[in-house]
Scaffold this motif. Structure first.
Motif, PDB file in Angstrom:
ATOM      1  N   ARG A 126       0.717  -0.992   0.009  1.00 31.35           N
ATOM      2  CA  ARG A 126       0.052   0.048  -0.011  1.00 31.35           C
ATOM      3  C   ARG A 126       0.681   1.287  -0.101  1.00 31.35           C
ATOM      4  N   LEU A 127       0.558   2.104  -0.936  1.00 32.25           N
ATOM      5  CA  LEU A 127       1.175   3.737  -0.992  1.00 32.25           C
ATOM      6  C   LEU A 127       0.351   4.574  -0.316  1.00 32.25           C
ATOM      7  N   VAL A 128       0.775   5.474   0.515  1.00 29.04           N
ATOM      8  CA  VAL A 128       0.126   6.524   0.983  1.00 29.04           C
ATOM      9  C   VAL A 128       0.823   7.772   1.152  1.00 29.04           C
ATOM     10  N   VAL A 129       0.367   8.910   1.082  1.00 29.31           N
ATOM     11  CA  VAL A 129       1.088  10.151   1.051  1.00 29.31           C
ATOM     12  C   VAL A 129       1.106  10.615   2.488  1.00 29.31           C
ATOM     13  N   SER A 130       2.476  11.136   3.000  1.00 27.23           N
ATOM     14  CA  SER A 130       2.731  11.550   4.098  1.00 27.23           C
ATOM     15  C   SER A 130       3.847  12.863   4.003  1.00 27.23           C
ATOM     16  N   SER A 131       3.301  13.800   4.233  1.00 35.24           N
ATOM     17  CA  SER A 131       4.303  15.313   4.291  1.00 35.24           C
ATOM     18  C   SER A 131       4.706  15.386   2.839  1.00 35.24           C
ATOM     19  N   THR A 160      -1.737   0.206   7.555  1.00 31.78           N
ATOM     20  CA  THR A 160      -2.345   0.763   8.712  1.00 31.78           C
ATOM     21  C   THR A 160      -2.380   2.223   8.923  1.00 31.78           C
ATOM     22  N   LEU A 161      -1.625   2.766   7.978  1.00 32.03           N
ATOM     23  CA  LEU A 161      -1.369   4.294   8.045  1.00 32.03           C
ATOM     24  C   LEU A 161      -2.528   5.212   7.637  1.00 32.03           C
ATOM     25  N   PRO A 162      -2.864   6.152   8.173  1.00 32.47           N
ATOM     26  CA  PRO A 162      -4.197   7.072   7.906  1.00 32.47           C
ATOM     27  C   PRO A 162      -3.938   7.457   6.389  1.00 32.47           C
ATOM     28  N   GLY A 163      -5.324   7.615   5.900  1.00 33.10           N
ATOM     29  CA  GLY A 163      -5.130   8.261   4.552  1.00 33.10           C
ATOM     30  C   GLY A 163      -5.634   7.328   3.384  1.00 33.10           C
ATOM     31  N   ARG A 164      -5.784   7.951   2.240  1.00 33.00           N
ATOM     32  CA  ARG A 164      -6.192   7.134   0.976  1.00 33.00           C
ATOM     33  C   ARG A 164      -4.946   6.413   0.734  1.00 33.00           C
ATOM     34  N   GLY A 165      -5.195   5.064   0.373  1.00 31.91           N
ATOM     35  CA  GLY A 165      -4.067   4.376  -0.342  1.00 31.91           C
ATOM     36  C   GLY A 165      -4.135   3.818  -1.598  1.00 31.91           C
ATOM     37  N   ALA A 166      -3.122   3.550  -2.204  1.00 30.16           N
ATOM     38  CA  ALA A 166      -2.934   2.822  -3.534  1.00 30.16           C
ATOM     39  C   ALA A 166      -1.970   1.874  -3.576  1.00 30.16           C
ATOM     40  N   TRP A 167      -2.282   0.970  -4.446  1.00 31.41           N
ATOM     41  CA  TRP A 167      -1.525  -0.166  -4.169  1.00 31.41           C
ATOM     42  C   TRP A 167      -0.763  -0.686  -5.555  1.00 31.41           C
ATOM     43  N   VAL A 168       0.335  -1.621  -5.259  1.00 29.58           N
ATOM     44  CA  VAL A 168       1.343  -1.586  -6.214  1.00 29.58           C
ATOM     45  C   VAL A 168       2.114  -2.824  -5.857  1.00 29.58           C
TER      46      VAL A 168
END
Length: 94
Positions: free
Chosen positions: A20-25, A35-43
């Motif tokens: 899962r990929l998410v954006v952080s800062s 488990t990180l918050p926010g919208r996720g995308a998968w690769v």
């Protein structure tokens, strides 16, 4: 197990075979534990799928973000995962 679509190769796979990929800062980060918050995308955890997703600009679309995102840390982390075989990848995955 839930099925997700890889942003790179567009193949559908069990969530356990993708990361899962998410954006952080403003940076794209790999969320191995999902488990990180926010919208996720998968690769798929392969440099080929990650680089294809970057080239197609699919990551920003998948995460629904505007503006530039930092990608270098994410690409290095994917390469590290691939080398360490931390996440299982089926043999047919590009």
């Amino acid at each position: 197990m839930p099925v997700r679509t890889c942003l790179g190769c567009r193949m559908r796979a069990d969530q356990s075979l993708l990361v899962r990929l998410v954006v952080s800062s403003g940076e794209v980060v790999v969320d191995v534990s999902a488990t990180l918050p926010g919208r996720g995308a998968w690769v798929h955890p392969t440099t080929r799928c990650a680089e294809t997703a970057v080239a197609r600009k699919a990551i920003a679309r998948g995460l629904r973000t505007d503006g530039a995102l930092g990608m270098t840390g994410f690409l290095a982390e994917i390469a590290s995962l691939q080398m360490n075989h931390t996440v299982g990848v089926p043999s047919g995955t590009p």
